[in-house]
Scaffold this motif. Structure first.
Motif, PDB file in Angstrom:
ATOM      1  N   LEU A 156       0.829  -1.213   0.000  1.00 38.73           N
ATOM      2  CA  LEU A 156       0.000   0.000   0.000  1.00 38.73           C
ATOM      3  C   LEU A 156       0.860   1.259   0.000  1.00 38.73           C
ATOM      4  O   LEU A 156       0.548   2.228  -0.701  1.00 38.73           O
ATOM      5  CB  LEU A 156      -0.950  -0.009   1.203  1.00 38.73           C
ATOM      6  CG  LEU A 156      -2.108  -0.993   1.127  1.00 38.73           C
ATOM      7  CD1 LEU A 156      -2.851  -1.044   2.452  1.00 38.73           C
ATOM      8  CD2 LEU A 156      -3.047  -0.641  -0.008  1.00 38.73           C
ATOM      9  N   LEU A 157       1.938   1.241   0.769  1.00 38.79           N
ATOM     10  CA  LEU A 157       2.853   2.379   0.784  1.00 38.79           C
ATOM     11  C   LEU A 157       3.478   2.582  -0.594  1.00 38.79           C
ATOM     12  O   LEU A 157       3.594   3.714  -1.078  1.00 38.79           O
ATOM     13  CB  LEU A 157       3.934   2.164   1.844  1.00 38.79           C
ATOM     14  CG  LEU A 157       4.951   3.289   2.006  1.00 38.79           C
ATOM     15  CD1 LEU A 157       4.274   4.593   2.408  1.00 38.79           C
ATOM     16  CD2 LEU A 157       6.005   2.889   3.035  1.00 38.79           C
ATOM     17  N   PHE A 158       3.867   1.493  -1.254  1.00 34.70           N
ATOM     18  CA  PHE A 158       4.435   1.565  -2.596  1.00 34.70           C
ATOM     19  C   PHE A 158       3.457   2.243  -3.558  1.00 34.70           C
ATOM     20  O   PHE A 158       3.825   3.164  -4.291  1.00 34.70           O
ATOM     21  CB  PHE A 158       4.787   0.163  -3.104  1.00 34.70           C
ATOM     22  CG  PHE A 158       5.247   0.139  -4.522  1.00 34.70           C
ATOM     23  CD1 PHE A 158       6.570   0.419  -4.839  1.00 34.70           C
ATOM     24  CD2 PHE A 158       4.367  -0.163  -5.550  1.00 34.70           C
ATOM     25  CE1 PHE A 158       7.005   0.406  -6.156  1.00 34.70           C
ATOM     26  CE2 PHE A 158       4.789  -0.179  -6.863  1.00 34.70           C
ATOM     27  CZ  PHE A 158       6.110   0.106  -7.170  1.00 34.70           C
ATOM     28  N   PHE A 159       2.207   1.787  -3.564  1.00 36.21           N
ATOM     29  CA  PHE A 159       1.228   2.368  -4.481  1.00 36.21           C
ATOM     30  C   PHE A 159       0.873   3.807  -4.118  1.00 36.21           C
ATOM     31  O   PHE A 159       0.602   4.625  -5.000  1.00 36.21           O
ATOM     32  CB  PHE A 159      -0.023   1.492  -4.579  1.00 36.21           C
ATOM     33  CG  PHE A 159       0.196   0.294  -5.448  1.00 36.21           C
ATOM     34  CD1 PHE A 159       0.457   0.424  -6.804  1.00 36.21           C
ATOM     35  CD2 PHE A 159       0.165  -0.983  -4.912  1.00 36.21           C
ATOM     36  CE1 PHE A 159       0.674  -0.674  -7.611  1.00 36.21           C
ATOM     37  CE2 PHE A 159       0.381  -2.098  -5.711  1.00 36.21           C
ATOM     38  CZ  PHE A 159       0.640  -1.937  -7.065  1.00 36.21           C
ATOM     39  N   PHE A 160       0.887   4.136  -2.837  1.00 37.59           N
ATOM     40  CA  PHE A 160       0.651   5.515  -2.407  1.00 37.59           C
ATOM     41  C   PHE A 160       1.747   6.437  -2.938  1.00 37.59           C
ATOM     42  O   PHE A 160       1.469   7.491  -3.515  1.00 37.59           O
ATOM     43  CB  PHE A 160       0.568   5.585  -0.878  1.00 37.59           C
ATOM     44  CG  PHE A 160       0.353   6.970  -0.352  1.00 37.59           C
ATOM     45  CD1 PHE A 160      -0.878   7.594  -0.470  1.00 37.59           C
ATOM     46  CD2 PHE A 160       1.384   7.659   0.265  1.00 37.59           C
ATOM     47  CE1 PHE A 160      -1.079   8.876   0.013  1.00 37.59           C
ATOM     48  CE2 PHE A 160       1.206   8.935   0.752  1.00 37.59           C
ATOM     49  CZ  PHE A 160      -0.035   9.551   0.622  1.00 37.59           C
ATOM     50  N   ILE A 161       2.999   6.030  -2.759  1.00 33.68           N
ATOM     51  CA  ILE A 161       4.118   6.850  -3.233  1.00 33.68           C
ATOM     52  C   ILE A 161       4.143   6.881  -4.760  1.00 33.68           C
ATOM     53  O   ILE A 161       4.466   7.908  -5.361  1.00 33.68           O
ATOM     54  CB  ILE A 161       5.452   6.354  -2.643  1.00 33.68           C
ATOM     55  CG1 ILE A 161       5.441   6.625  -1.134  1.00 33.68           C
ATOM     56  CG2 ILE A 161       6.644   7.033  -3.300  1.00 33.68           C
ATOM     57  CD1 ILE A 161       6.622   6.089  -0.386  1.00 33.68           C
ATOM     58  N   LEU A 162       3.792   5.784  -5.399  1.00 29.97           N
ATOM     59  CA  LEU A 162       3.696   5.767  -6.858  1.00 29.97           C
ATOM     60  C   LEU A 162       2.666   6.789  -7.335  1.00 29.97           C
ATOM     61  O   LEU A 162       2.915   7.537  -8.289  1.00 29.97           O
ATOM     62  CB  LEU A 162       3.336   4.371  -7.353  1.00 29.97           C
ATOM     63  CG  LEU A 162       3.255   4.182  -8.862  1.00 29.97           C
ATOM     64  CD1 LEU A 162       4.625   4.406  -9.500  1.00 29.97           C
ATOM     65  CD2 LEU A 162       2.727   2.798  -9.194  1.00 29.97           C
TER      66      LEU A 162
END
Length: 94
Positions: free
Chosen positions: A51-57
């Motif tokens: 989720l953090l990856f997709f948020f930063i993406l």
């Protein structure tokens, strides 16, 4: 109708009968949004870093002034490691 009715089936599990590294991720994300944080982690340990990856993406598409490549690469590596370790633990150790 339940949210599970809209989830995509895993083609690897459907074809070979074996769970892949991503199996459980959709249900875990739904659990996070339902507030079932511990259950989500137990189902799919990489859920929070994913989720953090997709948020930063998503932020990287909006904020063009900053470079997010190093953070995204680091998170991708962390996700893959967590996914592999949890898969091995779930299927071969536990």
């Amino acid at each position: 109708m339940k949210i599970e009715d809209f989830m995509l089936p895993c083609p690897i599990k459907k074809t070979f009968g074996v769970e892949c590294l991503g199996c459980g991720s959709q249900r875990a994300v739904v659990m996070v949004f339902q507030g079932r944080f511990t259950e989500a982690f137990h189902l799919y340990p990489a859920v929070y870093t994913l989720l953090l990856f997709f948020f930063i993406l998503g932020i990287s598409f909006i904020d063009k002034k900053r470079k997010y490549e190093n953070v995204l690469i680091t998170l991708a590596i962390i996700n893959v490691v967590i996914m592999i370790v949890s898969y091995i633990y779930k299927h071969f150790i536990h």
